[in-house]
Design a protein around this motif. Structure first.
Motif, mmCIF file in Angstrom:
data_model
loop_
_atom_site.group_PDB
_atom_site.id
_atom_site.type_symbol
_atom_site.label_atom_id
_atom_site.label_comp_id
_atom_site.label_asym_id
_atom_site.label_seq_id
_atom_site.Cartn_x
_atom_site.Cartn_y
_atom_site.Cartn_z
ATOM 1 N N PRO A 145 0.564 -1.316 0.053
ATOM 2 C CA PRO A 145 0.296 0.300 0.163
ATOM 3 C C PRO A 145 0.663 1.295 -0.089
ATOM 4 O O PRO A 145 2.145 1.307 0.567
ATOM 5 N N SER A 146 0.551 2.502 -0.809
ATOM 6 C CA SER A 146 1.348 3.775 -1.265
ATOM 7 C C SER A 146 0.173 4.516 -0.702
ATOM 8 O O SER A 146 -0.988 4.129 -1.092
ATOM 9 N N MET A 147 0.775 6.049 -0.084
ATOM 10 C CA MET A 147 0.098 6.657 -0.244
ATOM 11 C C MET A 147 -0.587 7.210 -1.795
ATOM 12 O O MET A 147 -0.348 7.286 -2.545
ATOM 13 N N MET A 165 -6.170 -2.805 -2.268
ATOM 14 C CA MET A 165 -6.345 -4.103 -3.239
ATOM 15 C C MET A 165 -5.913 -4.633 -1.353
ATOM 16 O O MET A 165 -5.829 -4.707 -0.731
ATOM 17 N N GLY A 166 -5.861 -6.228 -2.172
ATOM 18 C CA GLY A 166 -6.082 -7.417 -1.786
ATOM 19 C C GLY A 166 -7.356 -8.320 -1.207
ATOM 20 O O GLY A 166 -8.455 -7.477 -0.737
ATOM 21 N N LEU A 167 -7.290 -8.885 -0.411
ATOM 22 C CA LEU A 167 -7.939 -9.897 -0.172
ATOM 23 C C LEU A 167 -7.541 -10.300 1.990
ATOM 24 O O LEU A 167 -6.284 -9.639 2.445
ATOM 25 N N SER A 168 -9.035 -10.230 2.777
ATOM 26 C CA SER A 168 -8.392 -10.499 3.459
ATOM 27 C C SER A 168 -8.501 -11.909 4.366
ATOM 28 O O SER A 168 -9.122 -12.586 3.348
ATOM 29 N N GLY A 171 0.223 6.801 10.649
ATOM 30 C CA GLY A 171 0.508 6.766 9.036
ATOM 31 C C GLY A 171 -0.190 5.950 9.017
ATOM 32 O O GLY A 171 -1.024 5.706 8.018
ATOM 33 N N PRO A 172 0.754 4.836 7.254
ATOM 34 C CA PRO A 172 -0.106 4.307 6.288
ATOM 35 C C PRO A 172 -0.410 2.788 7.128
ATOM 36 O O PRO A 172 -1.108 2.519 6.228
ATOM 37 N N GLN A 173 -0.486 3.350 8.287
ATOM 38 C CA GLN A 173 -1.616 1.954 8.792
ATOM 39 C C GLN A 173 -3.476 3.144 9.069
ATOM 40 O O GLN A 173 -4.106 1.859 9.268
ATOM 41 N N TRP A 174 -3.597 3.874 8.515
ATOM 42 C CA TRP A 174 -4.820 3.959 8.299
ATOM 43 C C TRP A 174 -5.288 4.358 6.812
ATOM 44 O O TRP A 174 -4.630 4.470 6.238
ATOM 45 N N ALA A 175 -6.909 4.638 6.667
ATOM 46 C CA ALA A 175 -6.775 4.816 5.187
ATOM 47 C C ALA A 175 -8.253 6.234 5.396
ATOM 48 O O ALA A 175 -9.445 5.683 5.964
ATOM 49 N N GLY A 208 3.267 -4.930 5.812
ATOM 50 C CA GLY A 208 4.470 -5.785 5.425
ATOM 51 C C GLY A 208 4.394 -7.254 5.702
ATOM 52 O O GLY A 208 4.520 -8.395 5.541
ATOM 53 N N HIS A 209 3.325 -7.304 7.029
ATOM 54 C CA HIS A 209 2.916 -8.719 7.112
ATOM 55 C C HIS A 209 1.511 -8.334 7.692
ATOM 56 O O HIS A 209 1.162 -9.735 8.021
ATOM 57 N N SER A 210 0.465 -7.547 7.265
ATOM 58 C CA SER A 210 -0.794 -7.776 6.936
ATOM 59 C C SER A 210 -1.539 -8.127 5.652
ATOM 60 O O SER A 210 -0.611 -7.887 4.680
ATOM 61 N N ASP A 211 -2.352 -8.182 5.601
ATOM 62 C CA ASP A 211 -3.433 -8.218 4.326
ATOM 63 C C ASP A 211 -3.841 -6.590 4.125
ATOM 64 O O ASP A 211 -4.519 -6.405 2.608
ATOM 65 N N ALA A 212 -3.493 -6.045 4.519
ATOM 66 C CA ALA A 212 -3.663 -4.369 3.878
ATOM 67 C C ALA A 212 -5.848 -4.469 3.467
ATOM 68 O O ALA A 212 -6.087 -3.457 2.775
ATOM 69 N N ASP A 213 -6.772 -3.880 4.362
ATOM 70 C CA ASP A 213 -8.056 -4.551 4.116
ATOM 71 C C ASP A 213 -8.333 -3.221 4.624
ATOM 72 O O ASP A 213 -9.537 -2.814 4.572
ATOM 73 N N TYR A 214 -7.449 -2.475 5.938
ATOM 74 C CA TYR A 214 -7.618 -1.346 6.138
ATOM 75 C C TYR A 214 -10.158 -1.721 6.569
ATOM 76 O O TYR A 214 -10.300 -1.005 7.226
#
Length: 215
Positions: free
Chosen positions: A32-34, A39-42, A132-136, A155-161
């Protein structure tokens, strides 16, 4: 001709092979970037699996810029996480949502006198990198934002927010001024004008009396 054809074919195969490898490397290193779409699956909940699935929005920016000073209402709408009983969510220097069950629609009103950001603590996320980027965040209108939290370090997560999500609404852009503080111990008494006048008359009388005695 045949030799020339083989060379060209081999060159095409080589280019195609490098293209596949490059695409695989890019896909494998995606993070995930700014200002990008989530994207991605949970892996921590059945559908809906991402904040986009839950909210219907895909125009999120990752990484919360500080909100300006003002009066805000922070609303909890839900969360899909195994860490709910161990996750704390705060704003600025205040704790807003403590660990444990929270009813959807729960709100907290915050008065912020300076810029502030959302933060969180979970068993797998330290306070230092939780702002920071832990939030959407996605703007709903000029005074309302939708927010979502990824509660495992990137880096260790599914980044589903969607581990926690809700809204932030600005109620008043200017916080009310703090009440004046009066310290009685440091007050210096100031004489009234009438008192000053009487003191002046008394001094003049004393001076005149001394002048008569001296004569």
């Amino acid at each position: 001709m045949q030799g020339s054809t083989r060379v060209r074919t081999g060159g095409r195969r080589s280019v195609w092979w490098y293209t596949i490898v490059a695409a695989a490397l890019i896909a494998g290193s995606a993070r995930p970037s700014m200002a990008s779409t989530i994207m991605g699956l949970s892996w921590d909940g059945s559908p809906p699996g991402t904040l986009e699935d839950i909210s219907g929005r895909s125009d999120f920016s990752l990484g919360v810029s500080p909100f300006a000073a003002g009066v805000y209402q922070l609303t909890w709408l839900g969360g899909v996480t195994a860490w709910r009983d161990e996750t704390t969510i705060g704003a600025g220097d205040q704790t807003v949502f403590n660990p444990g069950p929270i009813a959807a629609g729960t709100t907290q009103t915050l008065t912020m006198t300076s810029s502030w950001s959302l933060w969180a603590t979970t068993p797998d996320l330290s306070f230092a990198d939780s702002t920071g980027p832990q939030w959407a965040v996605a703007p709903v209108d000029s005074n309302t934002w939708l927010w979502g939290l990824e509660d495992i370090a990137l880096g260790h997560s599914d980044a589903d927010y969607q581990d926690a999500f809700g809204t932030v609404t600005r109620l008043d852009p200017v916080p009310p001024p703090p009440p004046p503080v009066v310290d009685d111990n440091n007050l210096v008494p100031v004489p009234e004008p009438a008192t000053v006048g009487l003191m002046a008359v008394g001094l003049l009388a004393l001076v005149a009396g001394k002048s008569k005695v001296s004569k």
